[in-house]
Scaffold this motif. Structure first.
Motif, short mmCIF file in Angstrom:
data_model
loop_
_atom_site.label_atom_id
_atom_site.label_comp_id
_atom_site.label_asym_id
_atom_site.label_seq_id
_atom_site.Cartn_x
_atom_site.Cartn_y
_atom_site.Cartn_z
N PHE A 3 -56.89 46.80 28.04
CA PHE A 3 -56.91 46.28 26.68
C PHE A 3 -57.15 44.78 26.67
N HIS A 4 -57.56 44.29 25.49
CA HIS A 4 -57.81 42.86 25.30
C HIS A 4 -57.30 42.49 23.92
N VAL A 5 -56.56 41.37 23.83
CA VAL A 5 -55.97 40.92 22.57
C VAL A 5 -56.72 39.69 22.07
N LEU A 6 -57.08 39.72 20.77
CA LEU A 6 -57.72 38.57 20.12
C LEU A 6 -56.85 38.16 18.95
N THR A 7 -56.60 36.85 18.82
CA THR A 7 -55.62 36.37 17.85
C THR A 7 -56.21 35.32 16.92
N PHE A 8 -55.95 35.47 15.63
CA PHE A 8 -56.30 34.48 14.62
C PHE A 8 -55.01 33.97 13.98
N GLY A 9 -55.05 32.69 13.53
CA GLY A 9 -53.97 32.22 12.67
C GLY A 9 -52.86 31.45 13.36
N CYS A 10 -51.66 31.64 12.85
CA CYS A 10 -50.54 30.75 13.10
C CYS A 10 -49.85 31.03 14.43
N GLN A 11 -48.86 30.19 14.74
CA GLN A 11 -48.09 30.36 15.97
C GLN A 11 -47.29 31.65 15.95
N MET A 12 -46.91 32.13 14.77
CA MET A 12 -46.20 33.41 14.71
C MET A 12 -47.12 34.54 15.17
N ASN A 13 -48.39 34.48 14.80
CA ASN A 13 -49.34 35.48 15.28
C ASN A 13 -49.52 35.37 16.80
N ALA A 14 -49.59 34.14 17.29
CA ALA A 14 -49.73 33.94 18.73
C ALA A 14 -48.52 34.52 19.47
N ALA A 15 -47.33 34.30 18.92
CA ALA A 15 -46.12 34.86 19.54
C ALA A 15 -46.13 36.38 19.49
N ASP A 16 -46.56 36.95 18.36
CA ASP A 16 -46.64 38.41 18.24
C ASP A 16 -47.65 38.98 19.23
N SER A 17 -48.78 38.30 19.39
CA SER A 17 -49.79 38.78 20.34
C SER A 17 -49.27 38.74 21.77
N GLY A 18 -48.52 37.68 22.09
CA GLY A 18 -47.92 37.62 23.42
C GLY A 18 -46.97 38.77 23.65
N TRP A 19 -46.18 39.11 22.62
CA TRP A 19 -45.26 40.25 22.75
C TRP A 19 -46.01 41.55 22.92
N LEU A 20 -47.09 41.73 22.16
CA LEU A 20 -47.88 42.96 22.29
C LEU A 20 -48.43 43.11 23.70
#
Length: 444
Positions: A3-20
């Motif tokens: 899998f590959h994760v792509l993230t847009f937006g705020c630091q909360m999204n970045a934190a959520d992507s890291g958790w995923l």
């Protein structure tokens, strides 16, 4: 599965992507570069129109990966997923999972199920009444000396331009015990710099999910933990910035001398139409108190340019505020209507060309002010938390990159005998200010 994760937006999204990413790895999946992925996870932002359009553009490009393998599929989460919902399936048939901001806790198990059932589609779009706790999936040894910890979800402010309460729901605080346990685990794993995250961290604990611990109390509890060398938080709503939090900047040595305090406009008339619930004078009184508690504070903010009805005088008031409040940095954006918000019906709209001219002028002023403030740091000493190898200058000598106490990016030349400095805090003499960063040399 890969899998590959792509993230847009705020630091909360970045934190959520890291958790995923961590959660999928625990389930046996492998995170890989985009050209190797069988599953794409796209975490989205819709706070403005531009990042939303970027999501659609990205999904259009990802369609080309189906030519490589028809079994490839995509999951779309975050604010655009919450806003558009299952409508994404009609436009992008390879999207098989849409999950909202409250549905993220169920996303890892949903992805596993989708991989096993190729004809299935799932949506996780319901809002929950309380914060759904999830296994933080933390590694035993930190992969970075910095970490983000979500302490809440959603927002109750309903500023007239903001889509956040509509796509992230009403405010829901985590239990203080869960937040503190995660912070302790991070510190034990080697994390030295923790950022507490929320749409409005200063109102932590004031909703129905609160357990009696206020944000000032939470801040002091994390600051007292062994191993937490640096602590910061974002985002703060100015109307809720408490005197206890302001005082903490002068009392807690490991509380970073930096604060992001979004103002949005320097005009009282515009602030009132925005529903911000404070005046310019009230904002400036808190800024003055912050500088009084921590004179070296690095203050950043947000501006919206071209809000409906913004006059030239309103805009000039924002320019003057940049100087008066001594913002070191600001994040500024053109106003855009968002679906379902009150300002979408407000008139008159500011023409696009005028908005663009104003934004360019504001950003030029802020860039000049930031450069001048960075220039003043030349010759000073900084304690830099090293994140890894940095940009070299005119030699092959090793260089490292990190952040100073206020979170500024610092690239520096290491001492000749230096080995791997990642995760260490080292003294650095600042030699020169670059654009948006600093250059220095490690000091003995």
């Amino acid at each position: 599965m890969k899998f590959h994760v792509l993230t847009f937006g705020c630091q909360m999204n970045a934190a959520d992507s890291g958790w995923l990413g961590r959660s999928m790895a625990q389930l046996g999946w492998q995170e890989v570069p985009a050209d190797e992925a069988q599953v794409f996870i796209v975490n989205t932002c819709s706070v403005r129109d531009k990042p939303e359009q970027k999501v659609y553009s990205l999904l259009g490009r990802l369609a080309a990966h189906l030519e490589r393998d028809p079994a490839i599929f995509c999951a779309v989460g975050g604010c655009v997923a919450q806003q558009v919902g299952a409508g994404l399936w009609d436009r992008f048939p390879f999207v098989r999972l849409v999950f909202g901001t409250d549905g993220i806790s169920q996303a890892p198990q949903a992805l596993v199920r989708l991989a096993e059932e190729p004809q299935l589609r799932l949506s996780l779009l319901d809002f929950t009444q309380s914060y759904v706790e999830r296994d933080p999936a933390l590694p035993a040894t930190a992969v970075s000396p910095r970490a983000f910890v979500n302490i809440m979800q959603g927002c109750d402010n309903f500023c007239t331009y903001c889509i956040v309460p509509h796509v992230r729901g009403r405010q829901k605080s985590r239990s203080s015990a869960s937040v503190l346990a995660e912070c302790r685990a991070l510190a034990a794993s080697g994390v030295k710099d923790i950022t507490l995250l929320g749409q409005n961290v200063n109102s932590f604990g004031l909703d129905a999910g609160g357990d009696g611990m206020s944000f000032p109390q939470l801040l002091r509890a994390v600051a007292a933990m062994e191993g937490v060398s640096r602590l910061r938080f974002t985002t703060s709503h100015p109307k809720d910035l408490a005197d206890d939090v302001i005082a903490a900047f002068g009392e807690l040595p490991n509380l970073s001398p930096s604060l992001h305090l979004p103002v949005q406009s320097g005009s009282d008339a515009v602030l009132k139409r925005m529903g911000r619930k404070y005046t310019l004078a009230q904002y400036l009184s808190k800024v003055e108190a912050l500088y009084g508690a921590r004179p070296e504070l690095s203050l950043s903010t947000d501006f919206i340019v071209g809000f409906p009805g913004e006059t030239e005088a309103d805009f000039r008031a924002s320019l003057e505020l940049i100087r008066t409040a001594r913002f070191e940095t600001s994040f500024s954006f053109l106003y855009s209507d968002r679906p379902g918000v009150a300002s979408a019906k407000m008139e008159p709209k500011v023409p696009d060309d005028i908005k663009s001219w104003r934004l360019a002028e504001l950003q030029a002023l802020q860039n000049d002010q930031q450069q001048a403030m960075l220039n003043e740091l030349a010759g000073s000493m900084a304690q830099v938390l090293v994140e890894g190898p940095g940009a070299r200058r005119d030699s092959e000598e090793p260089a490292w990159k990190g952040r100073d106490e206020a979170g500024r990016v610092v690239n520096f030349a290491a001492a000749p005998s230096a080995h791997d400095l990642t995760g260490r805090i080292v003294p650095v003499r600042i030699i020169q200010a670059k654009k948006h960063s600093l250059w220095g040399e490690q000091s003995s």
